[in-house]
Write a protein that holds these residues in place. Structure first.
Motif, mmCIF file in Angstrom:
data_model
loop_
_atom_site.group_PDB
_atom_site.id
_atom_site.type_symbol
_atom_site.label_atom_id
_atom_site.label_comp_id
_atom_site.label_asym_id
_atom_site.label_seq_id
_atom_site.Cartn_x
_atom_site.Cartn_y
_atom_site.Cartn_z
ATOM 1 N N LEU A 85 0.827 -1.203 0.000
ATOM 2 C CA LEU A 85 0.000 0.000 0.000
ATOM 3 C C LEU A 85 0.865 1.259 0.000
ATOM 4 O O LEU A 85 0.544 2.248 -0.664
ATOM 5 N N HIS A 86 1.976 1.206 0.736
ATOM 6 C CA HIS A 86 2.862 2.373 0.789
ATOM 7 C C HIS A 86 3.461 2.659 -0.586
ATOM 8 O O HIS A 86 3.624 3.826 -0.962
ATOM 9 N N ALA A 87 3.776 1.620 -1.312
ATOM 10 C CA ALA A 87 4.397 1.792 -2.625
ATOM 11 C C ALA A 87 3.404 2.251 -3.687
ATOM 12 O O ALA A 87 3.808 2.723 -4.753
ATOM 13 N N HIS A 88 2.101 2.124 -3.392
ATOM 14 C CA HIS A 88 1.073 2.477 -4.377
ATOM 15 C C HIS A 88 0.041 3.417 -3.748
ATOM 16 O O HIS A 88 -1.146 3.091 -3.652
ATOM 17 N N PRO A 89 0.459 4.598 -3.321
ATOM 18 C CA PRO A 89 -0.460 5.536 -2.660
ATOM 19 C C PRO A 89 -1.433 6.166 -3.651
ATOM 20 O O PRO A 89 -1.122 6.320 -4.835
ATOM 21 N N GLU A 90 -2.608 6.522 -3.135
ATOM 22 C CA GLU A 90 -3.631 7.134 -3.980
ATOM 23 C C GLU A 90 -4.280 8.306 -3.239
ATOM 24 O O GLU A 90 -4.576 8.211 -2.052
ATOM 25 N N ILE A 91 -4.511 9.391 -3.971
ATOM 26 C CA ILE A 91 -5.151 10.582 -3.422
ATOM 27 C C ILE A 91 -6.619 10.286 -3.125
ATOM 28 O O ILE A 91 -7.227 9.392 -3.705
ATOM 29 N N GLY A 92 -7.200 11.077 -2.236
ATOM 30 C CA GLY A 92 -8.578 10.875 -1.823
ATOM 31 C C GLY A 92 -9.572 10.764 -2.971
ATOM 32 O O GLY A 92 -9.495 11.506 -3.950
ATOM 33 N N PHE A 93 -10.503 9.827 -2.821
ATOM 34 C CA PHE A 93 -11.554 9.510 -3.787
ATOM 35 C C PHE A 93 -11.030 8.847 -5.051
ATOM 36 O O PHE A 93 -11.784 8.638 -5.999
ATOM 37 N N THR A 94 -9.709 8.534 -5.092
ATOM 38 C CA THR A 94 -9.174 7.776 -6.231
ATOM 39 C C THR A 94 -8.552 6.463 -5.752
ATOM 40 O O THR A 94 -7.799 5.830 -6.491
ATOM 41 N N GLU A 95 -8.872 6.050 -4.529
ATOM 42 C CA GLU A 95 -8.197 4.887 -3.924
ATOM 43 C C GLU A 95 -8.754 3.558 -4.454
ATOM 44 O O GLU A 95 -9.068 2.639 -3.695
ATOM 45 N N ALA A 96 -8.858 3.452 -5.790
ATOM 46 C CA ALA A 96 -9.452 2.258 -6.403
ATOM 47 C C ALA A 96 -8.621 1.012 -6.121
ATOM 48 O O ALA A 96 -9.160 -0.046 -5.755
ATOM 49 N N ARG A 97 -7.309 1.108 -6.302
ATOM 50 C CA ARG A 97 -6.449 -0.057 -6.057
ATOM 51 C C ARG A 97 -6.470 -0.439 -4.586
ATOM 52 O O ARG A 97 -6.568 -1.625 -4.240
ATOM 53 N N THR A 98 -6.365 0.560 -3.716
ATOM 54 C CA THR A 98 -6.379 0.285 -2.279
ATOM 55 C C THR A 98 -7.684 -0.388 -1.881
ATOM 56 O O THR A 98 -7.680 -1.376 -1.131
ATOM 57 N N ALA A 99 -8.801 0.130 -2.374
ATOM 58 C CA ALA A 99 -10.106 -0.451 -2.050
ATOM 59 C C ALA A 99 -10.210 -1.886 -2.546
ATOM 60 O O ALA A 99 -10.801 -2.751 -1.878
ATOM 61 N N GLN A 100 -9.625 -2.155 -3.699
ATOM 62 C CA GLN A 100 -9.651 -3.519 -4.236
ATOM 63 C C GLN A 100 -8.853 -4.465 -3.349
ATOM 64 O O GLN A 100 -9.300 -5.575 -3.047
ATOM 65 N N VAL A 101 -7.662 -4.016 -2.902
ATOM 66 C CA VAL A 101 -6.862 -4.826 -1.985
ATOM 67 C C VAL A 101 -7.649 -5.109 -0.711
ATOM 68 O O VAL A 101 -7.700 -6.252 -0.227
ATOM 69 N N VAL A 102 -8.278 -4.077 -0.169
ATOM 70 C CA VAL A 102 -9.049 -4.229 1.070
ATOM 71 C C VAL A 102 -10.182 -5.231 0.878
ATOM 72 O O VAL A 102 -10.347 -6.159 1.685
ATOM 73 N N ALA A 103 -10.966 -5.058 -0.172
ATOM 74 C CA ALA A 103 -12.113 -5.939 -0.398
ATOM 75 C C ALA A 103 -11.675 -7.387 -0.603
ATOM 76 O O ALA A 103 -12.295 -8.319 -0.073
ATOM 77 N N GLU A 104 -10.592 -7.582 -1.361
ATOM 78 C CA GLU A 104 -10.105 -8.946 -1.601
ATOM 79 C C GLU A 104 -9.636 -9.599 -0.306
ATOM 80 O O GLU A 104 -9.902 -10.789 -0.063
ATOM 81 N N LYS A 105 -8.942 -8.849 0.536
ATOM 82 C CA LYS A 105 -8.460 -9.401 1.801
ATOM 83 C C LYS A 105 -9.628 -9.729 2.737
ATOM 84 O O LYS A 105 -9.631 -10.767 3.410
ATOM 85 N N LEU A 106 -10.620 -8.847 2.795
ATOM 86 C CA LEU A 106 -11.773 -9.108 3.657
ATOM 87 C C LEU A 106 -12.481 -10.392 3.228
ATOM 88 O O LEU A 106 -12.871 -11.217 4.079
ATOM 89 N N ARG A 107 -12.648 -10.571 1.937
ATOM 90 C CA ARG A 107 -13.293 -11.796 1.458
ATOM 91 C C ARG A 107 -12.420 -13.020 1.748
ATOM 92 O O ARG A 107 -12.921 -14.080 2.139
ATOM 93 N N GLU A 108 -11.119 -12.857 1.568
ATOM 94 C CA GLU A 108 -10.189 -13.952 1.866
ATOM 95 C C GLU A 108 -10.268 -14.357 3.335
ATOM 96 O O GLU A 108 -10.189 -15.552 3.666
ATOM 97 N N TYR A 109 -10.459 -13.377 4.223
ATOM 98 C CA TYR A 109 -10.500 -13.654 5.657
ATOM 99 C C TYR A 109 -11.845 -14.212 6.116
ATOM 100 O O TYR A 109 -11.984 -14.594 7.280
ATOM 101 N N GLY A 110 -12.829 -14.250 5.237
ATOM 102 C CA GLY A 110 -14.124 -14.796 5.616
ATOM 103 C C GLY A 110 -15.078 -13.804 6.247
ATOM 104 O O GLY A 110 -16.010 -14.195 6.967
ATOM 105 N N VAL A 111 -14.862 -12.521 5.974
ATOM 106 C CA VAL A 111 -15.779 -11.494 6.458
ATOM 107 C C VAL A 111 -17.153 -11.739 5.842
ATOM 108 O O VAL A 111 -17.275 -12.052 4.655
#
Length: 390
Positions: A21-47
């Motif tokens: 995440l540090h290597a791929h920072p995104e300005i506010g309201f453009t955090e598409a990649r970050t949001a994708q990482v978050v959503a994928e991890k949450l699903r992986e964890y069984g949320v």
């Protein structure tokens, strides 16, 4: 440190997420990649539920405890970066030119993901954990955007908790300021419309640069001569722009800056005086001055009882000797304040080994703190919603 076992075992994974995440920072309201990482991890964890696209890039996850129950505790992390060129020389430094995680929001996101992994696997609580990954905290209105789209209508919370890294060289120290904890903020833009001329014949001009310079000086008297000495207010002019040539008096000049305050009435006073000064300057010099004032952050108010509860959860992880409710109010601002106006809660500061200030191009967060923050977040859910309601 009594880091929770599942989170401790996930230390390498969390560090890898943080560095990515540090290597791929995104300005506010453009955090598409970050949001994708978050959503994928949450699903992986069984949320249980993962909702995306809230206020453009926000993500909300729901985890149901094994005890059932109707109580709901919110945990919030911000995801956005800043328009700063990174100068940390880290091997995982920003790959996005001119954008940097100079405030550590990458760590907040990572910590909440660590808490999610623990809570989804253990489910040792009675109720629902609401995981809020917020976009655009850095003055762009991410919290207000999520609220406007019905955040707490769609995902009700009885309480909500937030956290911020604190580069004080004291890893594992947790501090909370009860009550008024962080300043509210307004941003302002001032445009002075004068009359340009040849620089050799300034008598033909109405020089906006001279007016701007005097206005900057006059603005400083608002705090010293209008705000009561025992009230706190910071008035900073941070931008000044005018002109494009050596031999031209420009037509226009612009100023911009911020007001920080702990009482709404102080902000109202400061804003009124700013408008009065601009109106007076406009009349005195025969120019037009436009003022645009925008409230960006509310004053952050920590609930006293929930602050105690948060510190008790933190003490389980870092030890009672490392928590304090004596943190000083901060003149910085945080839009988690908008969520706390709707749902009671608390916001803590988590110390780490770094000492370069926030919002500095050389800022470096100590990754050793990631499991600690994740454990505190998870523990507050377990403490506030114990199985059986004990």
């Amino acid at each position: 440190m009594a880091v929770l076992p599942i989170i401790s075992e996930s230390k390498e994974e969390l560090t890898a997420i943080f560095k990515d995440l540090h290597a791929h920072p995104e300005i506010g309201f453009t955090e598409a990649r970050t949001a994708q990482v978050v959503a994928e991890k949450l699903r992986e964890y069984g949320v249980d539920e993962v909702h995306t696209g809230i206020a453009k890039t926000g993500v909300v996850g729901l985890i149901k405890g094994k005890g059932g129950g109707e109580r709901r505790i919110g945990l919030r992390a911000d995801m956005d970066a800043l328009p700063i060129h990174e100068e940390s020389n880290l091997p995982y430094a920003s790959k996005n030119e001119g954008v940097m995680h100079a405030c550590g929001h990458d760590s907040h996101t990572t910590m909440l993901l660590g808490a999610a992994k623990h809570l989804a696997k253990t489910r040792d609580f009675d109720g629902t954990a609401v995981l809020i990954f917020q976009p655009a905290e850095e003055g762009l209105g991410g919290a207000r955007g999520m609220l406007a789209e019905g955040l707490f209508d769609k995902f009700p919370c009885d309480e909500v908790f937030g956290m911020h890294n604190w580069p004080n060289g004291e890893p594992g120290k947790v501090g909370i300021c009860k009550g008024t904890a962080m300043a509210g903020a307004s941003f302002f833009d001032i445009k002075i419309k004068g009359r340009g001329s040849h620089a050799a014949m300034p008598q033909q001009s109405r020089d906006p640069l001279v007016i701007a310079a005097m206005l900057v000086a006059q603005i400083q008297t608002i705090v010293s001569r209008n705000v009561a000495p025992l009230d706190s207010c910071v008035f900073s002019v941070t931008q000044s722009n005018a002109g494009s040539a050596y031999n031209v008096v420009p037509d226009t000049a612009t100023l911009a800056g911020t007001i920080r305050y702990f009482k709404d009435e102080v902000c109202e006073l400061a804003e009124t005086r700013l408008r009065d000064l601009c109106d007076g300057m406009a009349r005195a010099y025969g120019v037009e001055i436009e003022v645009d004032l925008r409230n960006i952050f509310d004053v952050l108010m920590n609930d006293s009882d929930l602050s105690d509860a948060y510190l008790e959860a933190a003490a389980d992880i870092v030890g009672a000797e490392n928590v304090s409710d004596k943190a000083e109010p901060a003149t910085g601002s945080e839009d988690f304040a908008d969520m706390l106006k709707v749902v009671p809660g608390s916001y803590c500061r988590l110390g780490h080994g770094g000492t370069v200030p926030l919002h500095n191009p050389g800022f470096m967060l100590d990754p050793e703190i990631l499991p600690v923050g994740a454990s505190i977040m998870a523990r507050v859910v377990e403490r506030r919603m114990p199985v059986g309601g004990a």
